[in-house]
Design a protein around this motif. Structure first.
Motif, mmCIF file in Angstrom:
data_model
loop_
_atom_site.group_PDB
_atom_site.id
_atom_site.type_symbol
_atom_site.label_atom_id
_atom_site.label_comp_id
_atom_site.label_asym_id
_atom_site.label_seq_id
_atom_site.Cartn_x
_atom_site.Cartn_y
_atom_site.Cartn_z
ATOM 1 N N GLY A 16 2.127 -13.554 -3.404
ATOM 2 C CA GLY A 16 2.769 -12.572 -4.265
ATOM 3 C C GLY A 16 4.221 -12.929 -4.471
ATOM 4 N N GLY A 17 4.747 -12.533 -5.596
ATOM 5 C CA GLY A 17 6.152 -12.800 -5.882
ATOM 6 C C GLY A 17 6.886 -11.494 -6.045
ATOM 7 N N PRO A 18 8.126 -11.596 -6.511
ATOM 8 C CA PRO A 18 8.891 -10.368 -6.735
ATOM 9 C C PRO A 18 8.390 -9.615 -7.967
ATOM 10 N N ALA A 19 8.961 -8.445 -8.161
ATOM 11 C CA ALA A 19 8.673 -7.667 -9.357
ATOM 12 C C ALA A 19 9.368 -8.295 -10.553
ATOM 13 N N ALA A 20 8.908 -7.960 -11.754
ATOM 14 C CA ALA A 20 9.657 -8.341 -12.951
ATOM 15 C C ALA A 20 10.995 -7.583 -12.910
ATOM 16 N N ARG A 25 10.560 -4.098 -16.701
ATOM 17 C CA ARG A 25 9.526 -3.145 -16.281
ATOM 18 C C ARG A 25 9.595 -1.876 -17.117
ATOM 19 N N VAL A 110 2.929 3.151 -7.065
ATOM 20 C CA VAL A 110 2.817 2.059 -6.096
ATOM 21 C C VAL A 110 2.907 0.680 -6.750
ATOM 22 N N PRO A 112 5.166 -2.133 -9.087
ATOM 23 C CA PRO A 112 6.616 -2.399 -9.101
ATOM 24 C C PRO A 112 7.383 -1.396 -9.976
ATOM 25 N N ALA B 73 11.182 -2.282 -5.406
ATOM 26 C CA ALA B 73 10.185 -2.755 -6.378
ATOM 27 C C ALA B 73 9.616 -4.103 -5.931
ATOM 28 N N ASP B 74 10.454 -4.963 -5.354
ATOM 29 C CA ASP B 74 9.970 -6.268 -4.897
ATOM 30 C C ASP B 74 8.958 -6.109 -3.766
ATOM 31 N N ARG B 76 6.991 -3.440 -3.449
ATOM 32 C CA ARG B 76 5.771 -2.920 -4.087
ATOM 33 C C ARG B 76 5.017 -4.023 -4.813
ATOM 34 N N ALA B 77 5.762 -5.019 -5.319
ATOM 35 C CA ALA B 77 5.106 -6.125 -6.021
ATOM 36 C C ALA B 77 4.240 -6.950 -5.067
ATOM 37 N N ARG B 78 4.574 -6.922 -3.785
ATOM 38 C CA ARG B 78 3.825 -7.728 -2.802
ATOM 39 C C ARG B 78 2.676 -6.949 -2.167
ATOM 40 N N LEU B 104 4.512 -6.082 -15.105
ATOM 41 C CA LEU B 104 5.459 -5.483 -14.155
ATOM 42 C C LEU B 104 5.770 -6.447 -13.003
ATOM 43 N N TYR B 105 5.029 -7.558 -12.951
ATOM 44 C CA TYR B 105 5.214 -8.547 -11.882
ATOM 45 C C TYR B 105 5.857 -9.804 -12.445
ATOM 46 N N ALA B 106 6.565 -10.511 -11.560
ATOM 47 C CA ALA B 106 7.182 -11.757 -12.010
ATOM 48 C C ALA B 106 6.210 -12.935 -11.944
ATOM 49 N N GLY B 147 -1.039 -8.740 -8.837
ATOM 50 C CA GLY B 147 0.219 -9.386 -8.422
ATOM 51 C C GLY B 147 0.042 -10.366 -7.278
ATOM 52 N N ARG B 148 -1.201 -10.806 -7.033
ATOM 53 C CA ARG B 148 -1.487 -11.689 -5.872
ATOM 54 C C ARG B 148 -0.813 -11.127 -4.629
ATOM 55 N N PRO B 149 -1.205 -9.920 -4.243
ATOM 56 C CA PRO B 149 -0.478 -9.240 -3.182
ATOM 57 C C PRO B 149 -0.569 -9.949 -1.839
#
Lengths: 262, 237
Positions: A16-20, A25, A110, A112, B73-74, B76-78, B104-106, B147-149
């Motif tokens: 997993g990576g960071p949020a956009a 968003r 829940v 991002p 948010a980062d 939550r993305a994981r 919403l994910y990078a 998001g490939r959590p």
């Protein structure tokens, strides 16, 4: 074998990576909200079709009496008030009430996007729809001879934003505390009630007791503030005060009682 | 290395009801952990706290070393979440919704991959409210994995699915653990736990009555037998 789905062999690193970025968003969610709003027939009905009918009906008819001044100059600010109520209050309350029922608020909370991102996106989407309403309804008013006082435009704009904040907070209070069916019933009922309580008809044109009540409702106050600004280029201070009081009430109530799930 | 999910002496009450009453357990990266327990045992409350949807009264909940309540948010993305009620906007269409959520994910989108694995293509243009229960279930799972959590919480991921779809979902979930994710599955299905889980956590009356590798928890009998002996005793006590 159980691992033939290609999940592990996809081209990514597997993590997993960071949020956009937050702006991306909110932009994405706002776009999603707008597509949902504009693709929803009932929403279009209350946001554009009913206000358009009110504008045409009241501008072209000779009764009821709207008081001093040209009818179109009284009617257009009232219909713009109705548009704000439709979008910021009725539409938001119903959408949020059902999103709460179906767990959409929890799901987006829940991701991002999160709760604050959802709230910001909703408010931005409301403002965009309102801008569209102003263009369509204001344009129609202008075509019918509406002549707003230019000096009153900044006050009207600020009042529109204040009114939007007030109605969104009241919508959230309603949507976050009642069951979805209750929200639907109450939001529609209040829309109809406010329609008759100083939104399209100036509060001083209503029977006295009713006029006083109407003046104290957020719809009546916003209607009066917009009419004062656009018709006379004056600031209706007490009207602004009433709106601020409703905003405080709505925001405090929503912060205190809003529940993310039913 | 610390566990991806760490619950220590967690407590949460609703009025006089102690929903979670001092639960302690953990879930590791690269493993599927099945959480089992009767209805009302406190599973959902516990998982909601780990998802950041609820707050604990006492004790600690850590996901990837972070307190989930108010996490960034980062964070939550994981963390991927599949909710019991789905939480899908009823007016959306599956693929459009997944594309939106993916934005919403990078990380690069895996919408096409998930749509293919979960066979959502036939439902691509149907509104969520018109989908079958199984399609909704698969869509909610896809949303959780977009998001490939690094940690995924999946609430009854195969409830109501036909046998083929169940196998596909189990393969997918196993694949998530194999790429290194900590997958926490709440389930009522012993078959699911036995087919899928590396570790098992059994919850009863707000407490953890057994946790550890599947074979250890089963202790020479079947998981089902062990579950009933543990949860009955707890309920009686």
């Amino acid at each position: 074998m159980t691992h033939e789905t290609g999940v592990s062999s996809s081209s990514d690193t597997g993590h997993g990576g960071p949020a956009a970025p937050s702006l991306a968003r909110v932009r994405a969610q706002t776009g999603h909200e707008l597509r949902t709003l504009l693709g929803n027939g009932e929403q279009l009905l209350v946001a554009l079709i009913l206000p358009t009918m009110a504008l045409l009906g009241l501008a072209l008819a000779h009764s009821p009496s709207l008081g001093a001044g040209r009818r179109i100059d009284v009617v257009t600010p009232g219909v713009l008030t109705l548009a704000v109520i439709s979008t910021a209050f009725t539409g938001q309350a119903i959408a949020t009430g059902f999103d709460r029922r179906y767990g959409v608020l929890r799901l987006l909370g829940v991701t991002p996007l999160g709760r604050s991102g959802l709230l910001v996106s909703r408010v931005v989407a409301v403002l965009v729809v309102e801008a569209l309403q102003v263009v369509v309804l204001g344009g129609l008013g202008l075509a019918l001879g509406w002549a707003p006082r230019v000096a009153g435009l900044p006050v009207a704009l600020a009042a529109g934003v204040l009114g939007t904040a007030t109605f969104v907070s009241l919508a959230l209070l309603l949507a976050g505390t009642l069951r979805a069916e209750g929200v639907l019933a109450v939001a529609n009922l209040l829309w109809v009630l406010m329609l008759g309580l100083g939104v399209v008809l100036p509060t001083d044109q209503l029977p006295r007791a009713l006029g006083t009540v109407a003046r104290l409702t957020p719809g009546g106050a916003l209607g009066d503030v917009l009419r004062a600004a656009l018709q006379h280029a004056t600031l209706d201070g007490p009207g602004v005060g009433i709106l601020c009081a409703w905003l405080l009430l709505g925001a405090a109530g929503a912060l205190r009682w809003f529940r993310w799930s039913e | 290395m610390s566990a991806a999910v760490e619950v220590r002496d967690l407590r949460r009450s609703f009025g006089r009801v102690r929903a979670v009453d001092g639960a302690t357990w953990s879930a590791e990266s690269g493993c599927v952990t099945a959480v089992l327990g009767p209805n009302g045992a406190g599973k959902t409350t516990m998982i909601e706290i780990l998802e950041g949807l609820g707050r604990a009264d006492a004790g600690s909940a850590r996901v990837l070393g972070v307190d989930p309540w108010g996490a960034s948010a980062d964070h939550r993305a994981r963390v991927g979440v599949m909710l019991q009620d789905g939480g899908l906007p009823t007016r959306s269409r599956p693929v459009a919704l997944l594309r939106h959520l993916a934005s919403l994910y990078a990380v690069p989108s895996r919408v096409e991959e998930l749509v293919r694995i979960l066979d959502l293509e036939p439902a691509a243009g149907t509104m969520v409210r018109r989908l079958s229960g199984g399609q909704r279930q698969r869509l909610a799972l896809a949303a959780a994995l977009l998001g490939r959590p690094d940690v995924a919480f999946l609430d009854e991921p195969t409830a109501g699915l036909d046998p083929h779809a169940r196998l596909d979902v189990w393969d997918l979930v196993r694949g998530e653990a194999d790429r290194g994710a900590a997958v926490v599955v709440t389930t009522h299905s012993f078959e699911e736990a036995e087919r899928l889980a590396d570790r098992v956590v059994i919850v009863a009356a707000g407490r953890v009555v057994a946790s550890g590798p599947l074979t250890e928890v089963a202790a020479g009998t079947s998981l089902e037998e062990r579950y009933f002996s543990l949860t009955r005793r707890q309920a009686a006590g």
